[in-house]
Scaffold this active site. Sequence first.
Site, PDB file in Angstrom:
ATOM      1  N   LYS A  80       0.872  -1.176   0.000  1.00  0.00           N
ATOM      2  CA  LYS A  80       0.000   0.000   0.000  1.00  0.00           C
ATOM      3  C   LYS A  80       0.909   1.226   0.000  1.00  0.00           C
ATOM      4  O   LYS A  80       1.937   1.243   0.692  1.00  0.00           O
ATOM      5  CB  LYS A  80      -0.878  -0.023   1.254  1.00  0.00           C
ATOM      6  N   SER A 155      -9.684   2.144   2.926  1.00  0.00           N
ATOM      7  CA  SER A 155      -8.765   2.847   2.055  1.00  0.00           C
ATOM      8  C   SER A 155      -7.782   1.941   1.321  1.00  0.00           C
ATOM      9  O   SER A 155      -7.172   2.366   0.348  1.00  0.00           O
ATOM     10  CB  SER A 155      -7.983   3.869   2.877  1.00  0.00           C
ATOM     11  N   SER A 179     -10.036  -0.083   7.138  1.00  0.00           N
ATOM     12  CA  SER A 179      -9.409   0.055   5.827  1.00  0.00           C
ATOM     13  C   SER A 179      -8.736  -1.199   5.271  1.00  0.00           C
ATOM     14  O   SER A 179      -8.363  -1.227   4.106  1.00  0.00           O
ATOM     15  CB  SER A 179      -8.392   1.190   5.845  1.00  0.00           C
TER      16      SER A 179
END
Lengths: 493, 482, 123
Positions: A80, A155, A179
């Site tokens: 990420k 997210s 997330s």
Amino acid sequence: MSDLINASLKELGAALAAKKVSAVELATLFLDRIDALNPGLNAFIALDRDRTLAQARAADESLKVGAGATALTGIPLAHKDIFCTKGWRTSCGSRMLENFISPYDAHVVEKLAAAGMVTLGKLNMDEFAMGSSNETSYFGPVKNPWDSSRVPGGSSGGSAAAIAARLAPAATGTDTGGSIRQPAALCGLTGLKPTYGAVSRYGMIAFASSLDQAGPMAKSAEDCALLLTAMAGFDTRDSTSLERPAEDYSRDLEKPLNGMRIGLPKEFFGEGMDADVRAAVEAALAEYRKLGATTVEVSLPNSGLSVPAYYVIAPAEASSNLSRFDGVRYGYRAPEYGDLNDMYSKSRAQGFGAEVKRRILIGTYVLSHGYYDAYYLKAQKIRRLIAADFQEAFKVCDVIMGPTSPSVAFAFGAKSADPVQMYLSDIYTISTNLAGLPGMSVPCGFGATHLANPMPVGLQIIGSWFGEAKMLQAAHQYQKATDWHTRMPGGLS
Amino acid sequence: MNWEVVIGLETHAQLQTKSKIFSGSSIAFGAEPNVQANAVDIALPGVLPVLNREAVVCAIKFGLAVGATIAPRSVFARKNYFYPDLPKGYQISQFEIPVVQGGGLSIRVGAGDTATEKFVHLTRAHLEEDAGKSLHEDFHGKSGIDLNRAGTPLLEIVTEPDMRSSAEAVAYARALHALVQWIGICDGNMQEGSFRCDANVSVRRPGEPLGTRREIKNLNSFRFMQQAIDFEVQWQINEITEGRAIRQATVLFDPDTGETRSMRSKEDAHDYRYFPDPDLLPLEIGADWIAEVESGLPELPQAMQARFQAEYGLSAYDAAILTASRAMADYYVAAVAVAGGANGKAVANWIMGELAARLNKGDMDVAASPISAAQLAGLIQRIADNTISNNIAKKVFEALWNGEGKSADEIIEKQGLKQITDTGAIEALVDEVLAANQKSVEEFRAGKEKAFNALVGQAMKATKGKANPQQVTDLLRKKLGA
Amino acid sequence: MITYRARRFRQQTALFPSGSTLSTPLLAMSLSPEDISRIALLSRIELSPTELETTRDQLNGILGFIEQLQAVDTTGIEPMAHAVDVVQRLRPDVVTETDRRDDFQAVAPETEAGLYLVPRVVE
């Protein structure tokens, strides 16, 4: 080669060890898939083939001589873009860091590299991890591989989409209010948020420091256990990293579920959950009973307050954490400005997107003079009530289960107009972050079954503090009995 | 019209650690810009603070030295504001629960026997990080930012508004300056900014509530502190007298003009939005840790003053002077250790007299004295055992200062300064002097006491001062039948 | 600066009928344009006049939503600042860092002679 894109980490490790495939071949396989499929998904936002292949060659070397090789050596994964990765652009999904090449590695990146894993690239995300749909990324939204008109969740939406589309066997994610778990649910994956303090936050760009926690995302619980074992561990550079002995998170995977007590919070099964989600979750619970577990109703009476409490605490911490982005030492600086304050205000206005600015402003307000007690202190007190509810519940159960998300993946734009509606997507996940508990999401079926593209549903498993191994056991035993986690979106292979 | 001045001081003492308060960067002074600013100090995305143990030890030492409460649990908070020398956009400090609470400092205001004692109460002392520096020389109309100092550990020491004059404020600041060096937590270097004071100043008519205060920032010398407060007080009185209300403000002192002026950058309404730093956990200090630090703490000036008065018969004033700095006290203690407690008073007199005068003349600190404590003690021993007179001792002192010998004994020996105490020799000398100075003898017998002194002088001169003056006097009187 | 007005509390209870959320309207705060300007200044975020208006609406919506916290009785409850109940670990006082100025300044918008440059700072 097509079986390799669906293989578990254990299978990949075995193939590498047996020299059936090299790390370079494996990396190339995934890089080629990324080249072919990413333009339609927008999951990856930074790629560097040379750097990836250099890591793969190093892994092959280490596999050849055997020295220092681990079960993960040579297996590719993607990070990420919230994790600082030396030499890679680390943007956090923001224009603010569009040109930020990190001069250092996050602890998680270091640990996975030390285990021999090969970095495929950096994954798209909601800007500064603020979002539940990946629509706030400066680099454009990520598409859900199951239906490109729908969001992948957020997210960690890039991480979820990449794995679901088999562009990477595994990925890192972070979870501040859901997330990891929510995009895992919306993309049909397994994702785990560890107990706060189990994984070092060093090098992970902070959103809300007291809630942020990094974790693995993969196809199965077995993969997540392997990854978590490599990611977790004490780090002197993070004051909130817990000094505990290293754990093998795979240790309990094969234990049967006989006698495991599953708590079902009545508040998680009331109104608000879509019928298709409810059906899939109920079916999963029936499966658990078949596997020998028992279910017991528990109550988390304050969990209804978790979203509003979170939207005081998280923006407050974020407003302060994001003050360092001021256009002085790194990051975006407006091309034209007057005095110092004008430089700050224009750089931050242009460098941050709408949702980030909204949260900074809310956070600034709730901390400001005269409102601190009414908002921030109040929310922290309620946070304690929420944590105490869990403590009480865990007196009568070993794990807690419920839905991860109230609905399957929604269409782009469906919730963008009303921030509060978007915030409520995390209604079932936020309370575990407030309490510091571990939580995970495992695929448990499909919703929207009347549509051309049925969408995955996630079952949430919440563990007690440091209950990761038990949570993983519950997930793995379920995945041995079901095949939801092996399903792959159509039209991508 | 009578005015009462009310002053409270906030002092930032830079702590003598090797590394920064939240990172492993060096805090050494004078490095090239930004080479001592690591990832944490420049606040790269993702970095985190970890507290330096030694900074906490310094705070505990200070708390013990001022008789304060050491908080068993204190909390780090973020103070949020934007400034280019503040890389995170917030300063890590302590707000609601500081590590040191209460306590105070006894100060002496004025000099000599007219000095008065006063106790200044401390509100608190808390740990925090320093900011970097903005350099204002012209970079094409821009400022340059050096973050080497960012993250340097500070102890901010805050008093109650207890001081009533610039003299009291300076006396407190000096006492604090001495104390932090005494306990080894701060080098006290004011030029390098290791010890900086802000003064909150207001005026009121006696008995009235506190007036509105203005804060004078960054006073980096005691002289400037005095000047700045005096100017500020007069300015405030003038304003009020002329019917203008004082508005709360932050001001800077300009040494060139001797005036204070408002800081433009602080004019914005600020709201620091303090909240507990989620990256740092509560700091716990147990009784065992406090006891361990206490056992390593040197004897404190107040205790030492009392001991000097009791053991060596010093006056309160002398004891205060000798404990004004750790170096001075160390020197005194070392000298007494060699000279013996019976000479404690003499040692004090020599340090405050001859030695202080020479040091002042050379603008030197006692630590840099060319005469060591042992050397001075050796000299005083020779006075005490009548080897030399006080007058000769001054010569020996001079010789020691100039490095003419390693010890008083060596100089006395080499230069033949040993006092003549042999009665026979002195008697012969006295006879010679009487014979050669009949005129003085006559005058003395006629009642002129001055003539006697002249005879003593002649005798001393004849021995180059080495004769024991007491013996000479006694013999002369005996011979003259006086 | 802050104006108060009666505001219909956002219906949120549907999701949690058995939760402790409120169903009675509260006196909720509403931010004025001046409040937004002040918050934006404190946050160093420039807002255009139109942004200011939309921001005001959205922030008021969010504040209305978090307003429900006010009705909870938290008497005697200790605020929870951290997710784990542990104390601060301490670092030995050792210099561990070397000069990496060039690396760090490679990503800086503007530097000269080792310094970060900013618009002139006025004291």
